[in-house]
Design an enzyme around this catalytic site. Structure first.
Site, PDB file in Angstrom:
ATOM      1  CG  HIS A  67       9.460   1.399  12.157  1.00 19.19           C
ATOM      2  ND1 HIS A  67       9.563   0.022  12.013  1.00 19.19           N
ATOM      3  CD2 HIS A  67       9.241   1.623  13.470  1.00 19.19           C
ATOM      4  CE1 HIS A  67       9.430  -0.546  13.196  1.00 19.19           C
ATOM      5  NE2 HIS A  67       9.226   0.398  14.091  1.00 19.19           N
ATOM      6  CB  ILE A 122      18.270  -7.359   8.219  1.00 16.44           C
ATOM      7  CG1 ILE A 122      17.312  -7.535   9.410  1.00 16.44           C
ATOM      8  CG2 ILE A 122      19.359  -6.349   8.544  1.00 16.44           C
ATOM      9  CD1 ILE A 122      16.669  -6.267   9.890  1.00 16.44           C
ATOM     10  CG  LEU A 123      18.344  -3.609   2.925  1.00 23.26           C
ATOM     11  CD1 LEU A 123      18.515  -2.194   2.391  1.00 23.26           C
ATOM     12  CD2 LEU A 123      18.055  -4.586   1.807  1.00 23.26           C
ATOM     13  CB  SER A 169      -0.970   0.005   1.191  1.00 25.64           C
ATOM     14  OG  SER A 169      -0.285   0.114   2.416  1.00 25.64           O
TER      15      SER A 169
END
Length: 202
Positions: free
Chosen positions: A110, A93-94, A14
């Site tokens: 976030h 997680i990058l 979204s």
């Protein structure tokens, strides 16, 4: 010059849709979403991308070790000459390789007022803690968990009859406002990172 955007997603998308809509109606100028990557084959965000003629790619994390997965993401980003990387409900997680390559060019949304309630289920954390004010944060991504410099925040009052679901819904409405706004500021070159602080030149 058009800012080329890639979006990493895991779910409904979204926030991706809010950004696409803001570009299409001209609120975000000189920017285009060129690539959407998901770690989930059934993520509806991929379908949203396809409906707008955007390249949509599923990368199966089960076929890689962690570093190999990030390397293939980075390869795609390089192939599409991406300027800005957005995380929109991306539940991985990058690794440092991507963060180093896109330092100060990775944004995340976030659903809490950081630094409170980091990680998963932030709305539930806030609701169960009994806060009177919740909200959402757009921030730069660094090596920590939801710890990068804060760009924008929006507050949401917690009402006496709220449930986790109603609070989550109202926070999401604010996410759809401040994430496109942060992308607009970035695309117009109006964000300046000064240590932990981000200054808007708008």
């Amino acid at each position: 010059m058009t800012v080329k955007i890639a979006v990493l997603v895991s779910g409904r998308g979204s926030n991706l849709q809010a950004i696409i809509d803001s570009i299409e109606r001209g609120y975000i100028k000189d920017a285009a979403v060129n690539l959407v990557i998901s770690n989930k084959a059934d993520a509806y965000a991929l379908e949203r991308a396809r409906k707008h003629g955007i390249n949509a790619v599923f990368l199966d994390p089960g076929r890689y070790d962690r570093s190999g997965y990030d390397r293939d993401i980075l390869k795609l980003l390089n192939n599409y000459d991406v300027d800005l990387l957005l995380l929109a409900g991306y539940f991985r997680i990058l690794g440092s390789e991507i963060i180093d390559a896109y330092r100060d060019r990775i944004l995340n949304i976030h659903p809490s007022l950081l630094p409170a309630f980091k990680g998963l289920h932030a709305q539930r954390q806030a609701f169960e803690y009994g806060v009177k004010v919740a909200g959402c944060t757009v921030h730069y991504v660094d090596e920590g968990l939801d710890s990068g410099p804060i760009i924008l925040q929006s507050c949401v009052q917690v009402l006496p009859d709220d449930t986790e679901e109603t609070l989550t819904g109202r926070i999401l409405e604010q996410e759809h406002i401040i994430y496109p706004e942060a992308v607009r500021l970035f695309a117009e070159g109006k964000l300046k990172v000064e240590g932990r602080k981000v200054r808007s030149l708008d």
